[in-house]
Structure formats: structure tokens, C-alpha cells
Design an enzyme around this catalytic site. Structure first.
Site, short mmCIF file in Angstrom:
data_model
loop_
_atom_site.label_atom_id
_atom_site.label_comp_id
_atom_site.label_asym_id
_atom_site.label_seq_id
_atom_site.Cartn_x
_atom_site.Cartn_y
_atom_site.Cartn_z
CD GLU A 135 -1.92 -1.16 6.92
OE1 GLU A 135 -2.08 -0.04 7.41
OE2 GLU A 135 -2.68 -1.64 6.07
CD GLU A 136 1.71 2.04 7.31
OE1 GLU A 136 0.49 1.99 7.10
OE2 GLU A 136 2.55 2.05 6.39
CG ASP A 191 -1.78 -1.20 1.37
OD1 ASP A 191 -2.15 -1.72 0.30
OD2 ASP A 191 -2.07 -1.64 2.49
CG ASP A 234 -4.45 0.05 9.70
OD1 ASP A 234 -5.40 -0.19 8.91
OD2 ASP A 234 -3.58 0.92 9.47
CD GLU A 251 -6.70 -3.36 7.72
OE1 GLU A 251 -6.85 -4.29 6.91
OE2 GLU A 251 -6.44 -2.19 7.33
CG ASP A 289 -0.57 5.61 6.05
OD1 ASP A 289 -0.58 5.57 4.81
OD2 ASP A 289 -1.58 5.37 6.76
CG LEU A 307 -4.29 7.50 9.54
CD1 LEU A 307 -4.91 7.79 10.91
CD2 LEU A 307 -3.45 8.69 9.14
CG ASP A 308 -8.80 1.29 8.18
OD1 ASP A 308 -8.36 0.57 7.28
OD2 ASP A 308 -10.01 1.49 8.36
P1 P6P Z 1 -11.18 -0.51 -1.69
C1 P6P Z 1 -8.48 1.19 3.26
O1 P6P Z 1 -7.45 1.22 2.26
C2 P6P Z 1 -8.87 -0.27 3.45
O2 P6P Z 1 -7.78 -0.99 3.92
C3 P6P Z 1 -10.07 -0.38 4.39
O3 P6P Z 1 -10.09 0.60 5.38
C4 P6P Z 1 -11.24 -0.24 3.44
O4 P6P Z 1 -12.40 -0.90 3.91
C5 P6P Z 1 -10.72 -0.90 2.16
O5 P6P Z 1 -9.29 -0.82 2.21
C6 P6P Z 1 -11.19 -0.19 0.92
O6 P6P Z 1 -10.71 -0.91 -0.19
O7 P6P Z 1 -10.60 -1.61 -2.55
O8 P6P Z 1 -12.69 -0.52 -1.69
O9 P6P Z 1 -10.60 0.86 -1.94
#
Ligand code: P6P
Length: 340
Positions: free
Chosen positions: A98-99, A69, A119, A276, A75, A121-122
Site C-alpha cells: 500500500e505504501e 493517506d 498493507d 485489504e 507505516d 500497517l492497517d
Molecule cells: P474511516 C484505516 O484507515 C482503514 O483503511 C481501515 O482499516 C478502516 O476500516 C477504515 O480505513 C476506516 O475508515 O473512514 O471510518 O476512518
């Protein structure tokens, strides 16, 4: 939702943690100390997010994390904040983020009782457009008998002693479970404290709303497409923010189901199991909901690697059951249509 029985009392997150600790006579205070560190980190991160555009810390760093990512500047800032606040707390043996590809070993003495996974910063890609993001954390007991540091972390979600998230949205919300229900706190910026607003929060048993990225419809296994077709025919609403914490928080309060199926890009699902899916699953189940990865209960999955991904179906009991009924009716996970 159970309204607080003492509506006139002001309970802060810190005082709630202390009162929880007093229920355990043998408590050393280490657990409370860790949650206090999460509280401090949440306040710092919330402040940095609020000022991000002013301080020019939006946008990508120019690198990717172990999951591939693209890392946003915040982040890295959020990750460093969590490591710095948790890093000096007695009781924390290992941090996993995650980082960071590898776990961070803080104290090698065997008597450090806890590990914290997060995580930082989700949904950080949403920051530039001022959409809600969140921090997710999971607390495990430290298994000092394991053959390796990573092995000591690979515990199923049922082993979590606590899980929570902080949602940086229209207000800053801290949602916490220690295995005895789910409590909701809101940051009062005028005093800098998280105040208890709902005790023992209960997820509605049903809700005609689903949360899924329908752009990937052609990649979904047939069962998920069949579920969507049924929902469309029954007047369901669709809500998708693209930040798991925000989508699940809405479902926690109003009901519905969040789904991230296997796709061509993520054949095992996109979301990370350890920091997550597992913590969010613990919260959802503690609030009376269900959390599955395909036909498997998420919390019972035996992890094989720290950053492994999983599919997710979680939310109201009745709504998760509707999706599972389609999976049961469909004996293969083949996509509904050949991917383009
Ligand atoms: P998409 C954010 O990047 C994440 O990890 C989650 O928070 C979120 O539900 C999902 O990915 C969104 O993914 O493929 O729909 O952009």
C-alpha cells in the site's frame, strides 16, 4: 470453532507451516519460507509498536502514500521491515505494498513462484491513541507470462494461495489461511513464538452486531440506510474500531457484519481490493462467512489497477444476506439523502 484435538501439544506457527508443507510432496519449501518471513516481520513490528511512544516514532511522517493517506512513521517502519524480511527470501518474485506506488521486483528469473502483497500497517492513524492496528497480506502465484509486472499482480481474489493478518492488540494474533480453513496463533512473548490456539476457526452464521462508520450515513446509498434502520429496530449492537483488521477479527470470533459502503469521498468504497479486501475476504469465506462488494462477491472481482478501492460487506452469512436483501430491493445506489 474447532478446539485443537491435541490440546496438550504445543504447535508453533513454524511447525504448523512445516506440517502443511509435508502434505504437498512436490513442495520446494519456498511457500513455507515466505510465511516464516511474515512471522519474523510480525514479531519485529509488534515490538516496535509496543515501544512506539518510548522510541518517539508515533505521528505522521509528513508525506502521503499513493492512495493519498497520510503516512505515519510506523507505516514506513513496518513497510521497510516487510520488504527487508521478504526481500531475501527465495521464491518471491514481486512485492506490492500500500505504501509503494510501484511493485518491487525482487528476482526477475522466471522461476520465482510467488508474489506477496500487503498493507503493512492497517489503521495506523489509531496508533497514537493505543488502539489496535494490523498487517494484512496476500500471496499469489507469480504469472511470468503477463505483459507487465502490474498485470501479473492483477489476479482475482480466488487466485490467492494464502492470506492472513497480524492483529497488534491486547495480544499479538496471527490469523492464516492457505485455502484449507483458518488457523489462529497467538504470540507468546516469553518464548518469541506464535502458538496455535484455534484450528479451523468457524465464523458464527449470525450475530446481531454491525460495524460501520455511521458518521457518513447521509452519504450512504439508500439500501445501506434502510439496513441500518432495520438493525436499529431489531436491537443490534454497533461496534466500530476504525481498523479493518480489528473489526473483522471481532466478527470472525463473535459474528456480525462489517460494512464500508460507497460514500461521497470514496464512491467506489475506501478499502483497497488487492491487499485489504481480497485477503480478508479469503479468510472470512474460509471460516464460513461471506464477503461482497455491493452485489459482487469480492473474490471474483477482476482487478484493474493495483491500488483500486472497493466497497465491503463481510461477515456472518445471515448478516451479509440481510444487507444484500436491501441492495436487491433497492435498484439504484443513489445516496439516501443529498450529501451536505
Ligand atoms: P474511516 C484505516 O484507515 C482503514 O483503511 C481501515 O482499516 C478502516 O476500516 C477504515 O480505513 C476506516 O475508515 O473512514 O471510518 O476512518
Amino acid at each position: 470453532m474447532t478446539q485443537d484435538p491435541t490440546p496438550n501439544h504445543l504447535t508453533t506457527l513454524e511447525s504448523h507451516i512445516r506440517s502443511e508443507e509435508s502434505r504437498h510432496p512436490g513442495a520446494t519449501g519456498a511457500f513455507s519460507w515466505i510465511l516464516a518471513a511474515m512471522t519474523l516481520a510480525a514479531k519485529i513490528i509488534a515490538g516496535k509498536i509496543r515501544r512506539a511512544r518510548i522510541d518517539d516514532v508515533l505521528g505522521p511522517v509528513g508525506s502521503s502514500n499513493v492512495s493519498g493517506d497520510e503516512q505515519q512513521k510506523l507505516d514506513v517502519i513496518a513497510n521497510e521491515t516487510l520488504i527487508r524480511t521478504l526481500g531475501d527470501r527465495a521464491g518471491v518474485a514481486i512485492l506490492a505494498s500500500e505504501e509503494n506506488e510501484q511493485p518491487i521486483i525482487l528476482q526477475t528469473k522466471e522461476d520465482q513462484p510467488y508474489c506477496v502483497l500487503f498493507d503493512p500497517l492497517d489503521g495506523s492513524a489509531n496508533l497514537d491513541v493505543c488502539v489496535s492496528v494490523g498487517t494484512i497480506f496476500s500471496i499469489l502465484r507469480h504469472d511470468s507470462t503477463a505483459d507487465s509486472v502490474e498485470e501479473s499482480l492483477l489476479q482475482p481474489g480466488t487466485a490467492q494461495v494464502a492470506a492472513g493478518y497480524i492483529l497488534y492488540g491486547s495480544s499479538c494474533v496471527f490469523v492464516l489461511t492457505t485455502g484449507h480453513g483458518v488457523n489462529l496463533f497467538v504470540l507468546d512473548p516469553s518464548v518469541g513464538a506464535f502458538l496455535l490456539v484455534e484450528r479451523n476457526l468457524r465464523l458464527p452464521e449470525s450475530g446481531k452486531s454491525y460495524s460501520i462508520n455511521e458518521a457518513y450515513r447521509l452519504q450512504f446509498p439508500a439500501a445501506y440506510v434502510n439496513y441500518l434502520d432495520e438493525a436499529h429496530g431489531q436491537g443490534y449492537s454497533s461496534r466500530y474500531i476504525g481498523t479493518m483488521v480489528a473489526d473483522i477479527h471481532r466478527i470472525l470470533l463473535t459474528g456480525g457484519v462489517f460494512i464500508y459502503p460507497p460514500t461521497k469521498e470514496y464512491p467506489h468504497g475506501k478499502l483497497r481490493l488487492m491487499y485489504e479486501a481480497n485477503p480478508m475476504a479469503m479468510i472470512v469465506e474460509q471460516a464460513g462467512g461471506k464477503a461482497f462488494a455491493g452485489r459482487r462477491r469480492i473474490l471474483q472481482i477482476q482487478p484493474e489497477s493495483l491500488h483500486q478501492r472497493t466497497a465491503v460487506i463481510m461477515g456472518s452469512r445471515d448478516e451479509v444476506d440481510r444487507v444484500l436483501a436491501h441492495l436487491d430491493a433497492q435498484d439504484t445506489d443513489s445516496p439516501a439523502a443529498a450529501p451536505p
